[in-house]
Write a protein that holds these residues in place. Structure first.
Motif, short mmCIF file in Angstrom:
data_model
loop_
_atom_site.label_atom_id
_atom_site.label_comp_id
_atom_site.label_asym_id
_atom_site.label_seq_id
_atom_site.Cartn_x
_atom_site.Cartn_y
_atom_site.Cartn_z
N GLY A 101 87.29 -13.79 155.55
CA GLY A 101 87.19 -14.98 154.71
C GLY A 101 87.71 -14.83 153.29
O GLY A 101 87.80 -15.81 152.56
N ALA A 102 88.04 -13.61 152.87
CA ALA A 102 88.57 -13.40 151.51
C ALA A 102 90.01 -13.90 151.46
O ALA A 102 90.77 -13.75 152.41
N ALA A 103 90.37 -14.49 150.32
CA ALA A 103 91.73 -15.03 150.16
C ALA A 103 92.13 -15.00 148.69
O ALA A 103 91.28 -15.02 147.80
N TRP A 104 93.44 -14.93 148.48
CA TRP A 104 93.96 -15.01 147.12
C TRP A 104 93.81 -16.44 146.61
O TRP A 104 93.99 -17.40 147.37
N GLU A 105 93.53 -16.56 145.34
CA GLU A 105 93.48 -17.83 144.64
C GLU A 105 94.24 -17.61 143.34
O GLU A 105 94.10 -16.56 142.71
N ILE A 106 95.03 -18.57 142.93
CA ILE A 106 95.75 -18.47 141.67
C ILE A 106 95.16 -19.53 140.73
O ILE A 106 95.21 -20.72 141.02
N TRP A 107 94.58 -19.07 139.63
CA TRP A 107 94.03 -20.00 138.64
C TRP A 107 95.17 -20.76 137.99
O TRP A 107 96.33 -20.30 138.00
N PRO A 108 94.89 -21.90 137.38
CA PRO A 108 95.95 -22.70 136.73
C PRO A 108 96.77 -21.92 135.69
O PRO A 108 97.93 -22.21 135.48
N ASP A 109 96.14 -20.90 135.06
CA ASP A 109 96.88 -20.12 134.06
C ASP A 109 97.74 -19.03 134.69
O ASP A 109 98.37 -18.25 133.99
N GLY A 110 97.76 -18.95 136.02
CA GLY A 110 98.59 -17.97 136.72
C GLY A 110 97.87 -16.69 137.08
O GLY A 110 98.46 -15.79 137.67
N GLN A 111 96.59 -16.57 136.74
CA GLN A 111 95.81 -15.37 137.02
C GLN A 111 95.43 -15.32 138.52
O GLN A 111 94.78 -16.21 139.01
#
Length: 135
Positions: A87-97
């Motif tokens: 269930g773990a996945a990459w997420e990209i915050w709006p600032d690119g982090q």
């Protein structure tokens, strides 16, 4: 680590799909090269994190290498988590982090953790992984 090229432009070019992001973030060229020079194979497993924790931190003498290696260490930790924790996945915050989102909804800033590890060795990457894997 800010990845500005993944912003709106990435969405237009299909880079925002999960597999594309995971592949891009898993490259970690500097860390993989450094580990290979030390005889450590990074196979995206939890045991490879333990091997990284045992490396002599020769990179601490060079500020630029330290920063880049810390970014790579965080991205590698994230790669191992995404590939081995259900269930773990990459997420990209709006600032690119880039962060790892766990099935619980918790977001884990792996890059900050990798930078702390590169600077001081604490907490160990394998310890961070164990904490996340238990959640």
């Amino acid at each position: 680590m800010n990845i500005p090229f993944l912003g709106n432009r990435g969405e237009k070019h299909g880079v925002r799909d999960a597999a594309g992001i995971a592949e891009l973030l898993s490259e970690c060229e500097l860390l993989r090269s450094h580990a290979a020079q030390e005889g450590v194979q990074l196979d995206d497993s939890a045991s490879s994190l333990e091997a990284l924790d045992q490396l002599v931190p020769r990179w601490r003498d060079d500020e630029e290498t330290l920063r880049r290696l810390g970014n790579d260490a965080g991205l590698y930790l994230g790669t191992v988590i995404v590939r081995t924790v259900p269930g773990a996945a990459w997420e990209i915050w709006p600032d690119g982090q880039p962060v790892v989102r766990l099935v619980s909804g918790r977001e884990f800033d792996v890059v900050a953790s990798g930078q702390e590890w590169a600077v001081s060795g604490v907490p160990e990457l394998s310890q961070l992984y164990a904490e996340v894997a238990e959640e």
